[in-house]
Write a protein that holds these residues in place. Structure first.
Motif, PDB file in Angstrom:
ATOM      1  N   VAL A  93      -0.706 114.709 -89.890  1.00 49.76           N
ATOM      2  CA  VAL A  93      -1.294 113.435 -90.299  1.00 49.76           C
ATOM      3  C   VAL A  93      -0.355 112.818 -91.329  1.00 49.76           C
ATOM      4  O   VAL A  93       0.358 113.522 -92.031  1.00 49.76           O
ATOM      5  CB  VAL A  93      -2.704 113.609 -90.920  1.00 49.76           C
ATOM      6  N   SER A 263     -15.382 111.060 -93.199  1.00 45.54           N
ATOM      7  CA  SER A 263     -14.606 111.263 -91.978  1.00 45.54           C
ATOM      8  C   SER A 263     -15.499 111.287 -90.750  1.00 45.54           C
ATOM      9  O   SER A 263     -16.714 111.452 -90.841  1.00 45.54           O
ATOM     10  CB  SER A 263     -13.801 112.561 -92.067  1.00 45.54           C
ATOM     11  N   SER A 266     -12.228 111.426 -85.444  1.00 45.68           N
ATOM     12  CA  SER A 266     -10.804 111.116 -85.292  1.00 45.68           C
ATOM     13  C   SER A 266     -10.097 110.665 -86.570  1.00 45.68           C
ATOM     14  O   SER A 266      -8.875 110.728 -86.636  1.00 45.68           O
ATOM     15  CB  SER A 266     -10.630 110.010 -84.233  1.00 45.68           C
ATOM     16  N   TYR A 267     -10.862 110.202 -87.563  1.00 40.06           N
ATOM     17  CA  TYR A 267     -10.224 109.604 -88.747  1.00 40.06           C
ATOM     18  C   TYR A 267     -10.872 110.087 -90.046  1.00 40.06           C
ATOM     19  O   TYR A 267     -12.054 110.448 -90.069  1.00 40.06           O
ATOM     20  CB  TYR A 267     -10.320 108.071 -88.697  1.00 40.06           C
ATOM     21  N   GLY A 268     -10.067 110.075 -91.104  1.00 40.83           N
ATOM     22  CA  GLY A 268     -10.571 110.297 -92.448  1.00 40.83           C
ATOM     23  C   GLY A 268     -10.333 109.026 -93.258  1.00 40.83           C
ATOM     24  O   GLY A 268      -9.312 108.345 -93.081  1.00 40.83           O
ATOM     25  N   LYS A 290      -6.543 111.885 -87.686  1.00 40.55           N
ATOM     26  CA  LYS A 290      -6.447 113.338 -87.560  1.00 40.55           C
ATOM     27  C   LYS A 290      -5.552 113.698 -86.376  1.00 40.55           C
ATOM     28  O   LYS A 290      -5.572 113.033 -85.350  1.00 40.55           O
ATOM     29  CB  LYS A 290      -7.839 113.945 -87.352  1.00 40.55           C
ATOM     30  N   LYS A 291      -4.793 114.778 -86.553  1.00 38.97           N
ATOM     31  CA  LYS A 291      -3.927 115.243 -85.470  1.00 38.97           C
ATOM     32  C   LYS A 291      -4.388 116.590 -84.919  1.00 38.97           C
ATOM     33  O   LYS A 291      -4.329 116.825 -83.719  1.00 38.97           O
ATOM     34  CB  LYS A 291      -2.480 115.365 -85.981  1.00 38.97           C
ATOM     35  N   GLU A 293      -7.519 118.242 -85.873  1.00 40.15           N
ATOM     36  CA  GLU A 293      -8.903 118.478 -86.319  1.00 40.15           C
ATOM     37  C   GLU A 293      -8.928 119.053 -87.736  1.00 40.15           C
ATOM     38  O   GLU A 293      -9.620 120.037 -88.025  1.00 40.15           O
ATOM     39  CB  GLU A 293      -9.657 119.377 -85.328  1.00 40.15           C
ATOM     40  N   GLU A 294      -8.158 118.438 -88.606  1.00 41.70           N
ATOM     41  CA  GLU A 294      -8.084 118.900 -89.993  1.00 41.70           C
ATOM     42  C   GLU A 294      -9.433 118.747 -90.696  1.00 41.70           C
ATOM     43  O   GLU A 294     -10.190 117.828 -90.408  1.00 41.70           O
ATOM     44  CB  GLU A 294      -7.022 118.090 -90.753  1.00 41.70           C
ATOM     45  N   ASP A 296     -11.991 118.076 -94.014  1.00 44.43           N
ATOM     46  CA  ASP A 296     -12.005 117.084 -95.092  1.00 44.43           C
ATOM     47  C   ASP A 296     -11.181 117.567 -96.289  1.00 44.43           C
ATOM     48  O   ASP A 296     -10.502 116.777 -96.953  1.00 44.43           O
ATOM     49  CB  ASP A 296     -13.444 116.800 -95.531  1.00 44.43           C
ATOM     50  N   LEU A 299      -7.425 117.046 -95.571  1.00 40.57           N
ATOM     51  CA  LEU A 299      -7.077 115.623 -95.614  1.00 40.57           C
ATOM     52  C   LEU A 299      -7.075 115.092 -97.047  1.00 40.57           C
ATOM     53  O   LEU A 299      -6.184 114.340 -97.442  1.00 40.57           O
ATOM     54  CB  LEU A 299      -8.056 114.810 -94.763  1.00 40.57           C
TER      55      LEU A 299
END
Length: 599
Positions: A93, A263, A266-268, A290-291, A293-294, A296, A299
């Motif tokens: 990310v 989050s 797909s996004y945070g 997210k690339k 599935e990181e 919270d 991120l």
């Protein structure tokens, strides 16, 4: 041979803190990661079963591993961030922002100028910022200009040139915006004091300036210089008004950074607030895709390191919603109550608003992205084997066992497809038996779709708890569709979602988009079913009351209802009133019918 080499690389990794880099067969950098224990962290990629498709893809592509050992975990964090920004690996990310933010500059020169700039020049000048809003900078500069007269010219105001009468005062002096240091009309010591006050205002500290102005106002008043006292009073009011607007928490909370994250699949969305003397002097929210599935935590740690570097933060304490590892010399506070919790909640609210705004923008600019994200979220939240692009929801409607009907509503890509709604008259069930009625309509619906070779939904929702779910499942079993269609039940009171064979319901977050779609489906099914039920009840009521009167036809019934509005009113009016609408002969028949019912 390559696999053996990779295996040896993993086994010989050190247990020290550091950064690891994954490369593919073409020696292209795939991923950069940090670790407290390099060997343990890297080994986990190759020994665990990963639920994430993207992590599995990454692991398959890794053909070479390189690492850099560092002294501490903090060093690893900083090095990881720098390598990600430099190489932009495919599976990492990234917090990318090409904006050039504005700063307030106090120029290193005699009688320093104070101005907005986007270029940082390392010449000893002081820079405050960067600010995420140019408007904020202009408001501050206007405030400063109103409080302290400063020069705006770019002359070299060395004492030698002033003594040689190199310059003449300009219009700004005559307007009262400058005190004329170019002609030696302003003392350098006074100007320097003003600059120090400006530094404090920019940092959010208004106390010194307010005290200084109050002293000046008192001095003018004692000398009976009331016009000058009034002028200073106006400056105090300007400063107090600005302070009141900018102070959000206890002024004792100073030099603190606040970070929070919201989050989805797909996004945070990370919000950053910077506080000085209880005032927010900076607010910035950024979006991270997210690339792998990181979490919270991952991120937020990445964002904190990047944002503090980008905005040149020097604070020694940060407020966060949960514990993070971002540096040994940084105090990490997770507020639980009071002013600290208030400011953290404000940061979270900012992140949520930003997310909502992004959703609104995405719906307009890129509706497909919004739909894809929603479908992916529903798949995850509801534990489905595939995305629910086609959903159907069933609801039964009956009152005291009369006129039982059912409704089926259809959603495609999270939106109603009204032309595909269907209503059912219950044929095989007597009285109010919701379970049997549900079994009948589910069976009839999917028997027909199967016979007509129509596409089946990925998800079926029945309005009700375990009983209705069991009935719907029984119908799917009879059709041999169990396993081909996912079916769930939603109980009304607590929004409990039931799955076949599981007695414990699933509870979704009340603000979850997945729950909102399910509630929309349930409400649509209920509305559609109730409307159909009312129509059927109304027709039945008319049939029993008016159409059964001998000598009264459909045309007469319509005339009566148009005039009197209801069957009840028709039964109560006089014979004369009826005759005025339908004539004496038919009026007599209707009047006598209701008269006989009253006897």
């Amino acid at each position: 041979m390559q696999e053996a080499t990779l295996d040896i690389q993993i086994k010989t990794l050190p247990t020290s803190p550091g950064v690891y880099q994954y490369y593919d067969k073409e020696d292209k950098l795939l991923y950069v990661g940090k670790a407290k224990n390099l060997k343990k962290r890297v080994t986990s990629y190759f020994t665990k079963n990963h639920d994430s498709y993207r992590i599995n893809v990454l692991v398959k592509k890794i053909k070479n591993i390189r690492h850099i050992v560092v002294e501490t975990e903090t060093d690893a964090l900083l090095l990881e961030n720098n390598l990600i920004k430099k190489h932009q690996p495919r599976f990492n990310v990234m917090l990318k922002d090409d904006k050039t933010y504005p700063w307030i500059c106090i120029k290193k020169e005699r009688f320093s100028r104070v101005f907005l700039t986007r270029n940082l020049i390392k010449d000893g000048s002081e820079y405050f910022g960067p600010y995420t809003s140019v408007r904020t900078v202009h408001i501050l500069l206007d405030l400063i200009k109103g409080l302290y007269p400063l020069r705006t010219c770019s002359y070299d105001l060395s004492q030698e040139k002033i003594n040689n009468d190199k310059y003449k005062v300009c219009l700004e002096y005559h307007l009262g915006n400058c005190k004329g240091p170019c002609e030696d009309l302003q003392d350098e010591k006074e100007y320097t004091q003003n600059l120090e006050a400006i530094r404090q205002i920019v940092k959010g500290n208004f106390k010194d300036s307010l005290n200084r102005f109050r002293d000046q106002m008192t001095a003018h008043a004692e000398k009976m210089e009331f016009e000058d006292a009034q002028r200073i009073k106006e400056k105090i009011q300007i400063l107090e008004n600005y302070q009141a607007k900018s102070t959000v928490v206890n002024p004792k909370i100073s030099n603190v950074d606040v970070f929070s994250i919201i989050s989805d699949e797909s996004y945070g969305y990370i919000n950053f607030l910077q506080l000085s003397y209880g005032s927010i002097i900076r607010s910035h929210t950024t979006e991270i895709k997210k690339k792998l599935e990181e979490s919270d935590k991952e991120l937020l740690e990445l964002a904190i390191i990047e944002l503090r570097q980008r905005f040149d933060c020097t604070s020694k304490e940060i407020y966060v919603p949960f514990k993070v590892a971002v540096g040994e010399n940084l105090k990490i506070t997770v507020p639980q109550l009071g002013d600290k919790k208030k400011i953290l909640d404000l940061s979270i609210r900012n992140a949520k608003y930003y997310r909502q705004e992004r959703f609104k923008q995405i719906k307009i600019i890129d509706p497909d992205r919004h739909t894809n994200r929603l479908m992916a979220q529903m798949k995850k939240d509801l534990r489905l084997p595939e995305e629910p692009r086609h959903i159907e929801c069933f609801d039964n409607s009956n009152i005291q066992g009369t006129n039982p009907v059912a409704a089926c509503v259809v959603f495609k890509n999270g939106k109603p497809s009204k032309k595909e709604y269907r209503k059912f008259n219950i044929k095989t069930v007597e009285g109010a038996n919701d379970f049997a009625s549900m079994e009948e309509v589910v069976y009839r619906r999917y028997k027909r779709l199967t016979e007509e070779e129509q596409p089946l939904p990925q998800l079926v929702i029945v309005d009700g708890g375990k009983g209705q779910l069991s009935s719907g499942l029984k119908a799917l079993d009879e059709l041999g569709l169990r396993g081909k269609i996912t079916i769930i039940g939603i109980a009304k009171r607590l929004e409990e979602i039931y799955y076949p064979g599981d007695s414990i319901p699933l509870y979704l977050d009340k603000k979850s988009e997945s729950l909102k779609v399910i509630q929309h489906l349930r409400n649509e099914a209920h509305r559609f079913g109730i409307t159909f039920h009312r129509q059927k009840r109304s027709k039945a009521a008319l049939d029993t009351e008016l159409d059964t009167i001998p000598g009264i036809g459909e045309k007469t019934v319509i005339e009566l209802l148009k005039h009197f509005r209801s069957v009840k009113r028709i039964s109560e009016v006089s014979k004369q009133e009826l005759a005025e609408v339908i004539g004496d002969s038919r009026a007599t028949k209707v009047y006598n019918y209701y008269l006989s019912k009253k006897e």
